[in-house]
Design a protein around this motif. Structure first.
Motif, short mmCIF file in Angstrom:
data_model
loop_
_atom_site.label_atom_id
_atom_site.label_comp_id
_atom_site.label_asym_id
_atom_site.label_seq_id
_atom_site.Cartn_x
_atom_site.Cartn_y
_atom_site.Cartn_z
N SER A 1 -1.45 34.70 83.24
CA SER A 1 -0.11 34.35 82.81
C SER A 1 0.62 33.86 83.86
N SER A 2 0.80 32.60 84.24
CA SER A 2 1.44 32.16 85.69
C SER A 2 2.98 32.26 85.44
N ASN A 3 3.62 32.30 84.32
CA ASN A 3 5.08 32.49 84.16
C ASN A 3 5.34 34.13 84.21
N SER A 4 4.75 34.93 83.88
CA SER A 4 5.13 36.29 83.34
C SER A 4 5.85 37.21 84.43
N ASP A 5 5.46 37.01 85.78
CA ASP A 5 6.16 37.91 86.75
C ASP A 5 7.43 37.40 86.97
N GLN A 6 7.61 36.06 87.20
CA GLN A 6 9.22 35.62 87.39
C GLN A 6 9.93 35.90 86.19
N SER A 7 9.58 35.47 85.03
CA SER A 7 10.14 35.60 83.83
C SER A 7 10.56 37.25 83.62
N MET A 8 9.77 38.19 83.83
CA MET A 8 10.08 39.70 83.72
C MET A 8 11.14 39.91 84.73
N ALA A 9 10.87 39.38 85.88
CA ALA A 9 11.93 39.80 87.14
C ALA A 9 13.40 39.27 86.60
N TRP A 10 13.20 38.23 85.70
CA TRP A 10 14.47 37.54 85.25
C TRP A 10 14.86 38.23 84.06
N ASN A 11 14.37 39.26 83.57
CA ASN A 11 14.85 39.82 82.20
C ASN A 11 14.84 38.88 80.99
N ILE A 12 13.66 37.80 81.21
CA ILE A 12 13.58 36.80 79.93
C ILE A 12 12.74 37.58 79.08
N LYS A 13 11.40 37.86 79.63
CA LYS A 13 10.42 38.65 79.08
C LYS A 13 10.52 40.09 79.47
N ARG A 14 10.26 40.92 78.37
CA ARG A 14 10.54 42.37 78.78
C ARG A 14 9.14 42.91 78.80
N PHE A 15 8.19 42.48 78.17
CA PHE A 15 6.73 43.09 78.16
C PHE A 15 5.84 41.97 78.60
N SER A 16 4.50 42.40 79.25
CA SER A 16 3.64 41.40 79.45
C SER A 16 3.06 40.71 78.06
N ASN A 17 2.18 39.80 78.39
CA ASN A 17 1.41 39.21 77.28
C ASN A 17 0.25 40.34 76.41
N ASP A 18 -0.32 41.15 77.37
CA ASP A 18 -1.30 42.00 77.12
C ASP A 18 -0.52 43.34 76.62
N GLU A 19 0.51 43.46 77.01
CA GLU A 19 1.09 44.61 76.45
C GLU A 19 1.66 44.51 75.18
N LEU A 20 2.01 43.26 74.75
CA LEU A 20 2.53 42.78 73.37
C LEU A 20 1.42 42.66 72.42
N ARG A 21 0.26 42.11 73.02
CA ARG A 21 -0.98 41.98 71.84
C ARG A 21 -1.28 43.52 71.52
N GLN A 22 -1.40 44.31 72.73
CA GLN A 22 -1.77 45.48 72.26
C GLN A 22 -0.80 46.39 71.47
N ARG A 23 0.32 46.28 71.18
CA ARG A 23 1.10 46.72 70.48
C ARG A 23 1.06 46.15 69.03
N PHE A 24 0.68 44.71 69.00
CA PHE A 24 0.46 44.18 67.69
C PHE A 24 -0.86 44.83 67.06
N VAL A 25 -1.86 44.98 67.74
CA VAL A 25 -3.04 45.19 67.25
C VAL A 25 -2.86 46.97 66.80
#
Ligand code: FAQ
Length: 311
Positions: free
Chosen positions: A204-228
């Motif tokens: 996930s090329s964008n995640s680290d920066q998007s999380m540092a900027w508080n755009i994304k609050r959880f990573s792709n895998d964290e949300l996928r796990q939550r959904f399952v």
């Protein structure tokens, strides 16, 4: 000015507060948000197609009315999101051109066909369910207009998910053929729905920066796990199974383990090689061309209105 702006921006992000359209922001922040919000808008608009296809074939007047309302909500979300994206400076016309010329993405999920009425249930339950899991944290996005748009969008998505679940519940408690139709829809849409959260964190090329900027609050895998974790008990309540032999409760982790997804398929679909990419884009281009007269009429009206009020 730039240094003062950057300091102000950093303070707002550190305080977990909100950036508003007139605030100074780094170009990268503006660019990533324009990308994410416009791609989100494109997804809503392209996402109308699989369901719109079933409006004329809905099995009752009530089902038809509900499905029409849902598809209209998706149009509304798209327009709402284009407005949020425009506050970052790129006009909607240009964002739309990026989609029509294949320079902007939209969610991979909408390149799969909706084969039966049960797919309307599976889309509502799984696709809207994944959308909610992804979007609830976006309500706290650092960019004000996007976060506020998400609050309303999530409320409507909750109704969408519930209606999908109810369609599947009716089918899975119907005749054996109806139950089979529901199971088949879930079997086909489960993995593509899990891919909506994006590639694994490692890709996930964008995640680290998007999380540092508080755009994304959880990573792709964290949300996928939550959904399952959320849908396993819901599938049990429906009397349907999820098509993954590795799906198992892991006591130690406190989460469900699940099997690997086919990421080659994901990237193929993202790059245009999914089952219906070409058809979805063709339909979008046609709809855009057919709507030209509406845009022209709106512009003519606006021009006339401006002249008469300033005269
Ligand atoms: N499909 O670095 P990341 C809906 C791209 S819900 C296609 O992880 P990011 C409601 C990604 O853009 C669906 N492309 O990216 C509805 C990036 O490429 P880029 C829409 C994908 O942005 C329900 C590259 O892969 N929801 O429409 C996908 O940090 C029913 C690397 O990925 C949203 O858009 C994908 N699944 O995280 C309507 C939610 N995943 O842009 C009708 C807002 C990744 O650098 C019926 N968006 N890519 O060229 C987000 O939360 C994020 O953008 C993610 C991706 C999580 C989707």
């Amino acid at each position: 000015i730039e240094r003062a702006g950057q300091e102000h921006f950093d303070r707002i992000v550190a305080a977990d507060s909100r950036i508003e359209p007139r605030d100074w922001m780094p170009e990268g922040y503006r660019k990533t948000l324009t990308r994410q919000i416009s791609q989100h808008a494109h997804s809503e608009i392209i996402g109308m197609q699989p369901e719109a296809n079933w409006i004329t074939r809905a099995p009752s007047l009530k089902r038809k009315a509900i499905l029409m309302a849902k598809v209209q909500d998706e149009a509304g979300h798209g327009l709402y999101l284009y407005s949020a994206a425009e506050t970052l400076g790129t006009p909607r016309r240009e964002l739309n051109q990026q989609l029509l010329h294949g320079r902007a993405k939209y969610s991979s999920i909408f390149n799969y066909p909706a084969r039966t009425w049960a797919d309307m249930g599976a889309i509502g339950w799984l696709v809207d369910g994944a959308a909610i899991a992804n979007q609830v944290p976006l309500c706290r996005c650092s960019y004000g207009p996007y976060g506020r748009a998400m609050v309303r969008v999530c409320k409507e998505e909750s109704f969408h998910q519930r209606q999908g679940w109810e369609i599947l519940h009716a089918l899975s408690h119907g005749t054996p053929a109806q139950k089979q139709m529901a199971q088949d829809a879930v079997d086909r849409l489960y993995a593509p729905a899990l891919m909506m959260f994006g590639p694994p964190d490692s890709d996930s090329s964008n995640s680290d920066q998007s999380m540092a900027w508080n755009i994304k609050r959880f990573s792709n895998d964290e949300l996928r796990q939550r959904f399952v974790d959320m849908i396993v008990p819901q599938a049990e309540a429906l009397g349907l199974t999820l098509p993954d032999p590795d799906l198992k409760w892991n006591e130690e982790r406190g989460h469900y383990d699940f099997g690997p997804l086919d990421w080659d398929e994901f990237w193929r679909v993202v790059k245009g090689g999914g089952p219906l990419n070409a058809q979805r884009m063709q339909r979008r281009r046609e709809a855009h061309a057919e709507g030209a007269w509406v845009r022209e009429a709106a512009e003519a009206y606006a021009a006339k209105h401006t002249t008469t009020t300033t005269a």
